[in-house]
Design a protein around this motif. Structure first.
Motif, PDB file in Angstrom:
ATOM      1  N   GLN A 152       0.986  -1.462  -0.197  1.00  0.00           N
ATOM      2  CA  GLN A 152       0.530   0.034  -0.038  1.00  0.00           C
ATOM      3  C   GLN A 152       0.683   1.008   0.027  1.00  0.00           C
ATOM      4  OE1 GLN A 152      -3.099   0.198  -0.273  1.00  0.00           O
ATOM      5  NE2 GLN A 152      -4.236  -2.158   0.055  1.00  0.00           N
ATOM      6  N   LEU A 153       0.384   2.140  -1.096  1.00  0.00           N
ATOM      7  CA  LEU A 153       1.338   3.612  -0.860  1.00  0.00           C
ATOM      8  C   LEU A 153       1.002   4.501   0.449  1.00  0.00           C
ATOM      9  CD1 LEU A 153       3.415   5.498  -2.931  1.00  0.00           C
ATOM     10  CD2 LEU A 153       1.574   5.927  -3.764  1.00  0.00           C
ATOM     11  N   VAL A 154       1.026   4.486   1.152  1.00  0.00           N
ATOM     12  CA  VAL A 154       1.617   4.887   2.004  1.00  0.00           C
ATOM     13  C   VAL A 154       2.587   6.324   2.648  1.00  0.00           C
ATOM     14  CG1 VAL A 154      -0.793   4.292   3.919  1.00  0.00           C
ATOM     15  CG2 VAL A 154       2.198   4.003   3.736  1.00  0.00           C
ATOM     16  N   GLU A 155       2.769   7.788   2.465  1.00  0.00           N
ATOM     17  CA  GLU A 155       3.494   9.126   2.646  1.00  0.00           C
ATOM     18  C   GLU A 155       3.450   9.582   2.900  1.00  0.00           C
ATOM     19  OE1 GLU A 155       2.571  10.039  -1.494  1.00  0.00           O
ATOM     20  OE2 GLU A 155       1.263  11.696  -0.821  1.00  0.00           O
ATOM     21  N   PRO A 156       4.940  10.324   3.597  1.00  0.00           N
ATOM     22  CA  PRO A 156       5.132  11.411   4.479  1.00  0.00           C
ATOM     23  C   PRO A 156       4.457  12.650   3.809  1.00  0.00           C
ATOM     24  CG  PRO A 156       7.626  10.292   4.016  1.00  0.00           C
ATOM     25  CD  PRO A 156       6.537   9.635   3.457  1.00  0.00           C
ATOM     26  N   LYS A 157       4.140  13.844   4.420  1.00  0.00           N
ATOM     27  CA  LYS A 157       2.972  15.147   4.461  1.00  0.00           C
ATOM     28  C   LYS A 157       3.941  15.825   4.498  1.00  0.00           C
ATOM     29  CE  LYS A 157      -0.239  12.185   3.017  1.00  0.00           C
ATOM     30  NZ  LYS A 157      -0.549  12.434   1.459  1.00  0.00           N
ATOM     31  N   THR A 158       4.053  17.319   3.517  1.00  0.00           N
ATOM     32  CA  THR A 158       4.571  18.145   3.450  1.00  0.00           C
ATOM     33  C   THR A 158       3.485  19.294   4.252  1.00  0.00           C
ATOM     34  OG1 THR A 158       3.884  19.011   1.723  1.00  0.00           O
ATOM     35  CG2 THR A 158       5.552  18.174   1.986  1.00  0.00           C
ATOM     36  N   VAL A 159       4.311  20.183   4.852  1.00  0.00           N
ATOM     37  CA  VAL A 159       3.109  21.343   5.668  1.00  0.00           C
ATOM     38  C   VAL A 159       1.749  21.563   4.181  1.00  0.00           C
ATOM     39  CG1 VAL A 159       3.023  23.692   5.905  1.00  0.00           C
ATOM     40  CG2 VAL A 159       4.714  21.614   7.048  1.00  0.00           C
TER      41      VAL A 159
END
Length: 343
Positions: A190-197
Motif C-alpha cells: 500500500q502506498l502511504v507517504e510522509p506529508k509536507t506542510v
C-alpha cells in the motif's frame, strides 16, 4: 448481571491465546508477537519506552485542601466529554487478532462503549477497506460521535475518505502521519507517504471538520502541524508499533506542549494504564489522552460493555488521583504535581 472487568479480562485471555497474554501489567516485556499482533515493532523498545517514560515521574500527594468533589469534564471538538480519556484507534482484527473478532464488532465496541461512558473513540484504517468501512459504520450508528483516523495515502484518496467521514457526521477526522512506513502497510504493497506542510494545509482547508495529526513526536513536527492549519495533534509513537527505539511519549510531551500548546490542541497516548498515568499526561501538557491496548482487551472480552467499564474505571482512578493531589477540576492539573525521578 453486569460482568466484572476481571471476568472480561479472563475471557479476553482465552480468546487472545497466542496473541496477547493479557498480562497484569501491560508493559511490552512478554508480548509473544509484535507486528502484526499486540506488541511493538522490532525489539519492542519503543513500546517499553512509553511505560518507562511515564514511570520516570512521581506524583506529589496533597491532601490538605478544599477540593472535595472532582469535575473531570471538558469540551473537545465541540462535544462535552465526561472525562479526558478517549479510545485510541485499534483496528486490523483479521490481521492483528487473527479474525477472532470481526472488524465491525471491534469498531462498534470501541465507539459505542466510549459514547456510553460519555467520551469518544477513534477508529482505524489500513490495507483492507473493511477497516475504514467498519469504523465509519460504527460512528454513523451513534450519530457521528467518533473520529476516524485515515492513513497517509495520496492526497486524493485522503480527501475521498474525509468526505465519507463528513457524510457519517464525524466530530473530527485524523491522519496518523506516523503510518508513513508501517510494516503492515508496506507488506500489503500500500502506498502511504510522509506529508509536507503544504499538503496538510490543502487537506485542512478542504474540510470543515477539525483535522487531527496523530504521530507527532518532535517540536519541529508539532510546529509544522500548526503551520499547516491542523486543529490538534496526538503526541504518539503509534504504541511503539511504527519505529523501533523512539522515546516514550511522556518524555517528549512537555517540550512539545511548551512549544505549541496555546496554538493547537495537544493530545497524547502511549503506555497509559491507570488514572495516575492519565494525570501525569495531563500535567505534562496534554488536554486529553488516548488509550489503546487496555480498551482492545476490554472490547474483545466484553464488547461495548467492556470498553465502557474500562473507561469508567480509568476515570474513577483519575478522580481519586486528582483528589489526592489537590485538584478540583482539570484546570488545577499542572506540572507542579509531578516530581521527576533522577537516576
Amino acid at each position: 448481571m453486569q460482568p466484572s472487568l476481571a471476568s472480561i479480562r479472563e475471557r479476553a485471555r482465552v480468546l487472545l491465546d497466542g496473541i496477547c497474554r493479557v498480562c497484569p501489567v501491560c508493559d511490552g516485556w512478554r508480548c509473544p508477537s509484535g507486528v502484526p499482533g499486540m506488541g511493538g515493532i522490532g525489539t519492542g523498545a519503543a513500546f517499553r519506552n512509553n511505560i518507562a517514560a511515564l514511570a520516570a515521574w512521581q506524583v506529589n500527594m496533597r491532601v490538605l485542601h478544599d477540593h472535595k468533589d472532582q469535575d473531570l469534564s471538558l469540551r473537545l471538538f465541540g462535544k462535552r466529554l465526561a472525562f479526558p480519556i478517549l479510545g485510541a484507534a485499534v483496528a486490523g482484527a483479521r490481521v492483528n487478532f487473527q479474525g477472532r473478532v470481526s472488524e465491525e464488532e471491534l469498531a462498534r465496541a470501541f465507539v459505542l462503549g466510549a459514547v456510553e461512558a460519555g467520551s469518544l473513540a477513534f477508529t482505524g484504517d489500513g490495507p483492507l477497506p473493511e477497516l475504514m468501512d467498519a469504523g465509519l459504520k460504527a460512528i454513523k450508528a451513534v450519530g457521528g460521535r467518533g473520529i476516524p483516523v485515515i492513513k497517509p495515502w495520496e492526497d486524493m484518496e485522503i480527501m475521498a475518505l474525509i468526505r465519507r467521514a463528513e457524510d457519517a457526521g464525524a466530530v473530527a477526522v485524523g491522519i496518523d502521519v506516523d503510518a508513513a512506513g508501517l510494516v503492515n502497510m508496506t507488506r500489503a504493497g500500500q502506498l502511504v507517504e510522509p506529508k509536507t506542510v503544504e499538503q496538510i494545509a490543502k487537506i485542512a482547508g478542504a474540510t470543515s471538520l477539525p483535522l487531527i495529526l496523530k504521530g507527532v513526536m518532535t517540536v519541529a513536527d508539532a510546529e509544522a502541524a500548526v503551520e499547516g492549519g491542523a486543529t490538534a495533534i496526538v503526541v504518539s509513537n503509534h504504541g511503539g508499533r511504527a519505529l523501533d527505539h523512539t522515546p516514550g511519549t511522556a518524555a517528549v510531551l512537555p517540550e512539545i506542549a511548551a512549544a505549541v500548546g496555546d496554538k493547537i490542541i495537544v493530545l497524547a497516548d502511549g503506555g497509559v494504564r491507570s488514572g495516575v498515568d492519565v494525570l501525569k499526561m495531563l500535567a505534562l501538557g496534554a488536554r486529553a489522552v488516548l488509550v489503546g491496548r487496555p480498551l482492545a482487551v476490554a472490547a474483545i472480552g466484553g464488547g461495548a460493555v467492556g470498553v465502557r467499564l474500562q473507561l469508567e474505571a480509568l476515570a474513577d482512578d483519575l478522580a481519586v488521583a486528582m483528589r489526592l493531589t489537590g485538584c478540583g477540576d482539570l484546570n488545577d492539573v499542572s506540572k507542579g504535581l509531578l516530581r521527576p525521578i533522577h537516576n
